[in-house]
Design an enzyme around this catalytic site. Structure first.
Site, mmCIF file in Angstrom:
data_model
loop_
_atom_site.group_PDB
_atom_site.id
_atom_site.type_symbol
_atom_site.label_atom_id
_atom_site.label_comp_id
_atom_site.label_asym_id
_atom_site.label_seq_id
_atom_site.Cartn_x
_atom_site.Cartn_y
_atom_site.Cartn_z
ATOM 1 N N HIS A 96 0.855 -1.190 0.000
ATOM 2 C CA HIS A 96 0.000 0.000 0.000
ATOM 3 C C HIS A 96 0.891 1.241 0.000
ATOM 4 O O HIS A 96 1.952 1.258 0.621
ATOM 5 C CB HIS A 96 -0.923 -0.018 1.231
ATOM 6 C CG HIS A 96 -1.983 1.031 1.146
ATOM 7 N ND1 HIS A 96 -1.726 2.348 1.436
ATOM 8 C CD2 HIS A 96 -3.275 0.975 0.739
ATOM 9 C CE1 HIS A 96 -2.836 3.054 1.229
ATOM 10 N NE2 HIS A 96 -3.784 2.241 0.796
ATOM 11 N N GLU A 98 0.742 3.917 1.548
ATOM 12 C CA GLU A 98 1.068 4.445 2.881
ATOM 13 C C GLU A 98 2.232 3.671 3.489
ATOM 14 O O GLU A 98 3.070 4.228 4.194
ATOM 15 C CB GLU A 98 -0.178 4.405 3.785
ATOM 16 C CG GLU A 98 -1.165 5.494 3.377
ATOM 17 C CD GLU A 98 -2.631 5.153 3.633
ATOM 18 O OE1 GLU A 98 -2.926 4.239 4.420
ATOM 19 O OE2 GLU A 98 -3.482 5.820 3.020
ATOM 20 N N GLU A 168 -3.823 2.083 -7.307
ATOM 21 C CA GLU A 168 -4.284 3.213 -6.506
ATOM 22 C C GLU A 168 -3.364 4.415 -6.719
ATOM 23 O O GLU A 168 -2.292 4.502 -6.080
ATOM 24 C CB GLU A 168 -4.263 2.850 -5.018
ATOM 25 C CG GLU A 168 -5.140 1.685 -4.655
ATOM 26 C CD GLU A 168 -5.458 1.672 -3.160
ATOM 27 O OE1 GLU A 168 -6.644 1.711 -2.827
ATOM 28 O OE2 GLU A 168 -4.516 1.656 -2.348
ATOM 29 N N GLY A 174 -7.747 9.007 -0.346
ATOM 30 C CA GLY A 174 -8.198 9.815 0.784
ATOM 31 C C GLY A 174 -8.329 11.295 0.468
ATOM 32 O O GLY A 174 -8.464 12.121 1.361
ATOM 33 N N SER A 214 -10.454 7.068 -3.378
ATOM 34 C CA SER A 214 -11.707 7.829 -3.274
ATOM 35 C C SER A 214 -12.887 7.154 -3.992
ATOM 36 O O SER A 214 -13.744 7.835 -4.557
ATOM 37 C CB SER A 214 -11.513 9.266 -3.762
ATOM 38 O OG SER A 214 -10.567 9.924 -2.937
#
Ligand code: PGA
Length: 252
Positions: A96, A98, A168, A174, A214
């Site tokens: 991911h 993050e 993504e 986000g 999103s």
């Protein structure tokens, strides 16, 4: 080529064990059959055991949000893929953005994790995606191509066929600023092409590719209508039971 859609919620570092059990109670009777769709929740490691117990007898599946690449040993603070598998976890989200950004995970580490996940009988959801800068410079496809090629290194055809890739774009996560359906389709098609180049067309036709960033009940249908998009990885809109169920309702 018909691929079963997969809608996965990524709860990130949200909810307590108690809240997670309440969520499962709220949604469990309304989850569509997993003949139709794979409905997955990616929960924090500390209450995965509560989750795998709570989903028993339902069509919901459970994902971890990360794992280590060794099965056991002196790796303080890490989650063993062997232990996750023993808890009944089905999927592990790896790479991911993050984790890449805040925990400096490299493509090579993500590849080691993919091998470890298969070795322990689970399936990886491998995330990829470019920054806004890379997107604006027109280098997104090359960048994502490198991420995918590295992540899939030395996996078998059978393994690649059964895993999930989540595209993504970082600038869409986000932020409320989702990619257009054309951008999502274009990149998912490119990823499929890269899988065909590295393995073969049959493997590429089987691998499921999600869009994430999103995604919400109001826009998920647009993405699902794209021929190369096989589902979604959803953060914010997966946290509330009604919203998670609305995402699943988009499958028909
Ligand atoms: P978001 O997160 O849906 O809140 O944008 C997606 C993700 O990070 O997987």
């Amino acid at each position: 080529m018909s691929r079963k859609p997969i809608i996965a919620g990524n709860w990130k570092m949200n909810k307590t064990a108690k809240e997670s059990r309440a969520f499962i109670e709220d949604v469990k009777l309304d989850i569509p059959s997993n003949d139709l769709v794979d409905a997955v929740i990616g929960a924090p490691a500390i209450f995965l055991e509560a989750m795998t117990e709570a989903v028993q007898g339902t069509d919901l599946q459970v994902a971890a949000q990360n794992c280590y690449w060794e099965d056991e040993g002196a790796f303080t603070g890490e989650s063993s893929p062997k232990t996750l598998s023993d808890l009944g976890v089905d999927y592990v989200i790896i790479g991911h953005s993050e984790r890449r950004q805040y925990f400096h995970e490299s493509n090579e580490e993500i590849n080691k994790k993919a091998h470890a996940i298969f070795r322990n009988g689970m399936k990886p959801i491998i995330c990829c995606g470019e920054t806004l800068e890379t997107y604006e410079a027109g280098n997104a496809e090359e960048f994502v191509g490198q991420q995918i090629t590295a992540a899939l290194n030395e996996l078998t055809e059978g393994q690649v066929q059964s895993l999930v890739i989540a595209y993504e774009p970082i600038w869409a996560i986000g932020t409320g600023k989702s990619a257009t359906k054309d951008d999502a389709q274009k990149m998912c098609k490119t990823i499929r092409h890269i899988v065909a180049e590295n393995f073969n067309q049959e493997v590429a036709d089987q691998v499921r590719i999600q869009y994430g960033g999103s995604v919400k009940p109001e826009n998920i249908a647009e993405y699902l209508a794209c021929p190369d998009v096989d589902g979604a990885l959803v953060g914010g809109a997966s946290l509330q039971p009604e919203s998670f169920l609305s995402l699943l309702e988009a499958i028909n």
